[in-house]
Design an enzyme around this catalytic site. Structure first.
Site, PDB file in Angstrom:
ATOM      1  N   ARG A 134     -28.538  10.132 -32.112  1.00 40.10           N
ATOM      2  CA  ARG A 134     -29.065   9.091 -33.011  1.00 40.10           C
ATOM      3  C   ARG A 134     -28.581   9.437 -34.411  1.00 40.10           C
ATOM      4  O   ARG A 134     -28.919  10.492 -34.953  1.00 40.10           O
ATOM      5  CB  ARG A 134     -30.594   9.040 -32.950  1.00 40.10           C
ATOM      6  CG  ARG A 134     -31.191   8.167 -34.038  1.00 40.10           C
ATOM      7  CD  ARG A 134     -32.668   7.898 -33.836  1.00 40.10           C
ATOM      8  NE  ARG A 134     -32.880   6.945 -32.771  1.00 40.10           N
ATOM      9  CZ  ARG A 134     -33.936   6.121 -32.706  1.00 40.10           C
ATOM     10  NH1 ARG A 134     -34.862   6.131 -33.652  1.00 40.10           N
ATOM     11  NH2 ARG A 134     -34.081   5.282 -31.706  1.00 40.10           N
ATOM     12  N   GLN A 192     -32.059   0.496 -26.224  1.00 39.49           N
ATOM     13  CA  GLN A 192     -33.173  -0.421 -26.482  1.00 39.49           C
ATOM     14  C   GLN A 192     -32.960  -1.722 -25.708  1.00 39.49           C
ATOM     15  O   GLN A 192     -33.873  -2.242 -25.052  1.00 39.49           O
ATOM     16  CB  GLN A 192     -33.266  -0.720 -27.983  1.00 39.49           C
ATOM     17  CG  GLN A 192     -34.314  -1.752 -28.347  1.00 39.49           C
ATOM     18  CD  GLN A 192     -35.717  -1.275 -28.052  1.00 39.49           C
ATOM     19  OE1 GLN A 192     -36.114  -0.209 -28.496  1.00 39.49           O
ATOM     20  NE2 GLN A 192     -36.490  -2.047 -27.297  1.00 39.49           N
ATOM     21  N   CYS A 239     -38.872  -4.237 -30.839  1.00 34.60           N
ATOM     22  CA  CYS A 239     -38.457  -2.912 -30.369  1.00 34.60           C
ATOM     23  C   CYS A 239     -39.385  -1.800 -30.855  1.00 34.60           C
ATOM     24  O   CYS A 239     -39.360  -0.704 -30.309  1.00 34.60           O
ATOM     25  CB  CYS A 239     -37.017  -2.641 -30.770  1.00 34.60           C
ATOM     26  SG  CYS A 239     -36.704  -2.921 -32.514  1.00 34.60           S
ATOM     27  N   ASP A 249     -37.365  -7.511 -35.398  1.00 34.91           N
ATOM     28  CA  ASP A 249     -37.350  -6.085 -35.734  1.00 34.91           C
ATOM     29  C   ASP A 249     -37.697  -5.981 -37.220  1.00 34.91           C
ATOM     30  O   ASP A 249     -37.766  -7.007 -37.921  1.00 34.91           O
ATOM     31  CB  ASP A 249     -35.948  -5.511 -35.451  1.00 34.91           C
ATOM     32  CG  ASP A 249     -35.890  -3.990 -35.575  1.00 34.91           C
ATOM     33  OD1 ASP A 249     -36.950  -3.346 -35.708  1.00 34.91           O
ATOM     34  OD2 ASP A 249     -34.768  -3.446 -35.548  1.00 34.91           O
ATOM     35  N   HIS A 276     -27.853  -0.407 -30.789  1.00 29.68           N
ATOM     36  CA  HIS A 276     -28.973   0.285 -30.127  1.00 29.68           C
ATOM     37  C   HIS A 276     -28.963  -0.138 -28.647  1.00 29.68           C
ATOM     38  O   HIS A 276     -29.857  -0.827 -28.167  1.00 29.68           O
ATOM     39  CB  HIS A 276     -30.279  -0.111 -30.811  1.00 29.68           C
ATOM     40  CG  HIS A 276     -31.417   0.822 -30.544  1.00 29.68           C
ATOM     41  ND1 HIS A 276     -31.322   1.918 -29.708  1.00 29.68           N
ATOM     42  CD2 HIS A 276     -32.697   0.829 -31.011  1.00 29.68           C
ATOM     43  CE1 HIS A 276     -32.475   2.543 -29.669  1.00 29.68           C
ATOM     44  NE2 HIS A 276     -33.326   1.908 -30.447  1.00 29.68           N
ATOM     45  N   ARG A 324     -38.382   1.497 -21.782  1.00 31.42           N
ATOM     46  CA  ARG A 324     -37.392   2.443 -22.314  1.00 31.42           C
ATOM     47  C   ARG A 324     -37.246   3.616 -21.338  1.00 31.42           C
ATOM     48  O   ARG A 324     -36.151   4.099 -21.098  1.00 31.42           O
ATOM     49  CB  ARG A 324     -37.835   2.979 -23.691  1.00 31.42           C
ATOM     50  CG  ARG A 324     -37.969   1.941 -24.800  1.00 31.42           C
ATOM     51  CD  ARG A 324     -36.641   1.333 -25.173  1.00 31.42           C
ATOM     52  NE  ARG A 324     -35.639   2.309 -25.503  1.00 31.42           N
ATOM     53  CZ  ARG A 324     -35.475   2.865 -26.722  1.00 31.42           C
ATOM     54  NH1 ARG A 324     -36.241   2.485 -27.721  1.00 31.42           N
ATOM     55  NH2 ARG A 324     -34.517   3.743 -26.941  1.00 31.42           N
TER      56      ARG A 324
HETATM   57  N1   CP Z   1     -37.325   1.300 -30.748  1.00 32.97           N
HETATM   58  C1   CP Z   1     -37.010   2.591 -31.011  1.00 32.97           C
HETATM   59  O1   CP Z   1     -35.840   3.002 -30.944  1.00 32.97           O
HETATM   60  O2   CP Z   1     -38.083   3.366 -31.290  1.00 32.97           O
HETATM   61  P1   CP Z   1     -37.994   4.839 -31.912  1.00 32.97           P
HETATM   62  O3   CP Z   1     -37.298   4.704 -33.263  1.00 32.97           O
HETATM   63  O4   CP Z   1     -39.417   5.284 -32.037  1.00 32.97           O
HETATM   64  O5   CP Z   1     -37.185   5.702 -30.984  1.00 32.97           O
END
Ligand code: CP
Length: 306
Positions: A102, A132, A263, A223, A129, A291
């Site tokens: 990430r 997601q 998300c 989002d 992403h 997820r």
């Molecule tokens: N939606 C998502 O990626 O959540 P986090 O940032 O908590 O991993």
């Protein structure tokens, strides 16, 4: 089953339509069926941004498959002291079996994947992403039985989630509409990629009109208005984004059976009202649970679990 064996997932565009459907099918099976890794494999999590869902769901998925996880926060590695990505990638490659990253720039992820022979998974970049959206599509499929022909409307910032939704919907045979304020468009190259995948069979629509975009939609998605790293811009963004809030009034324009996705984390009263996120059409908790199932399917496929 081993369709993705040894492969990277840097973008949803790395999947074919049939691979996407196979992954969703496997994720559905894994809700009731157990798969185990053939040997004791280890997933590394190298996250330069905060995470609750992605970090925990990847960790639990790997444990449930019989593997292990090492949380490699940049601050406890030499990454924070400037060790080149190319060097870190080649070293981690010698220890780990799979790595989820990430970070900010997609290019950083791509350099990592070029230098590491092990599979590298995009756990969120500024551009995409994909993990997601695997969970999002699984949630939509569970509600409607199938994906082809449905319409998803995303209202808000043309960010990484919007980009991956365009690709995911195009691969799944869904129509996708992105409604965003002027100056906050999704990535132009990703739009072109999604339109190429859709190949005039389904729509990839960009608009500044959230109401027109919502009419008849089966899925209404949003989002946060300022993503991680954009916090300083939040004050300037809020007035611009106000007409793009998912409210009960906007939701009433969608299909009567429509579901609402987010998300998470959510900012109630900004991109979505408390009434909508807590309402009967909200599927955000199923979406968050998925997820785990979607990423377990991804890991099982990449690592060849049986
Ligand atoms: N939606 C998502 O990626 O959540 P986090 O940032 O908590 O991993």
């Amino acid at each position: 089953m081993a369709a993705l064996f040894g492969r990277d997932l840097l973008s949803l565009a790395d999947l074919t339509s049939s691979e996407l459907h196979e992954l969703l099918e496997l994720a559905t099976q894994l809700k009731s069926q157990k798969l185990k890794l053939q040997c004791h494999q280890v997933l590394g999590l190298l996250f330069s941004k905060a995470s609750t869902r992605t970090r925990v769901s990847f960790t639990v998925a790997m444990y449930q498959l019989g593997g292990q996880v090492i949380d490699l926060h940049p601050n406890v590695t030499q990454v924070s002291r400037g060790e080149p990505i190319q060097d870190t990638a080649r070293v981690l490659d010698r220890y780990l079996d799979v790595l989820a990253i990430r970070t900010f720039a997609q290019q950083e992820l791509e350099i990592f994947a070029n230098y590491a022979k092990i599979p590298v998974i995009n756990a969120l970049t500024d551009l995409e992403h994909p993990c997601q959206v695997l969970a999002d599509l699984l949630t939509i499929q569970e509600k409607f039985g199938s994906l082809a022909g449905l319409t998803l409307t995303y209202v808000g910032d043309g960010n990484n989630v919007a980009n991956s939704l365009m690709l995911g919907c195009a691969l799944a045979g869904m129509n996708v509409r992105i409604a965003f304020p002027s100056g906050y468009a999704p990535d132009a190259e990703v739009v072109e990629k999604a339109r190429n995948i859709a190949n005039h069979q389904t729509e990839v629509i960009l608009t500044h009109d959230p109401e027109a975009a919502t009419k008849g939609a089966h899925v209404l998605y949003t989002d946060v208005w300022a993503s991680m790293g954009q916090e300083a811009e939040a004050g300037d963004r809020f007035p611009v984004f106000q007409p793009y809030q998912i409210s009960q009034q906007l939701l009433s324009l969608a299909d009567p059976e429509a579901i609402v996705l987010h998300c998470l984390p959510a900012h109630r009263g900004e991109e979505i009202t408390n009434e909508v996120i807590e309402g009967s059409q909200s599927k955000v908790w199923d979406q968050a649970e998925n997820r785990l199932h979607a990423q377990k399917a991804l890991l099982a496929s990449i690592l060849g679990a049986k």
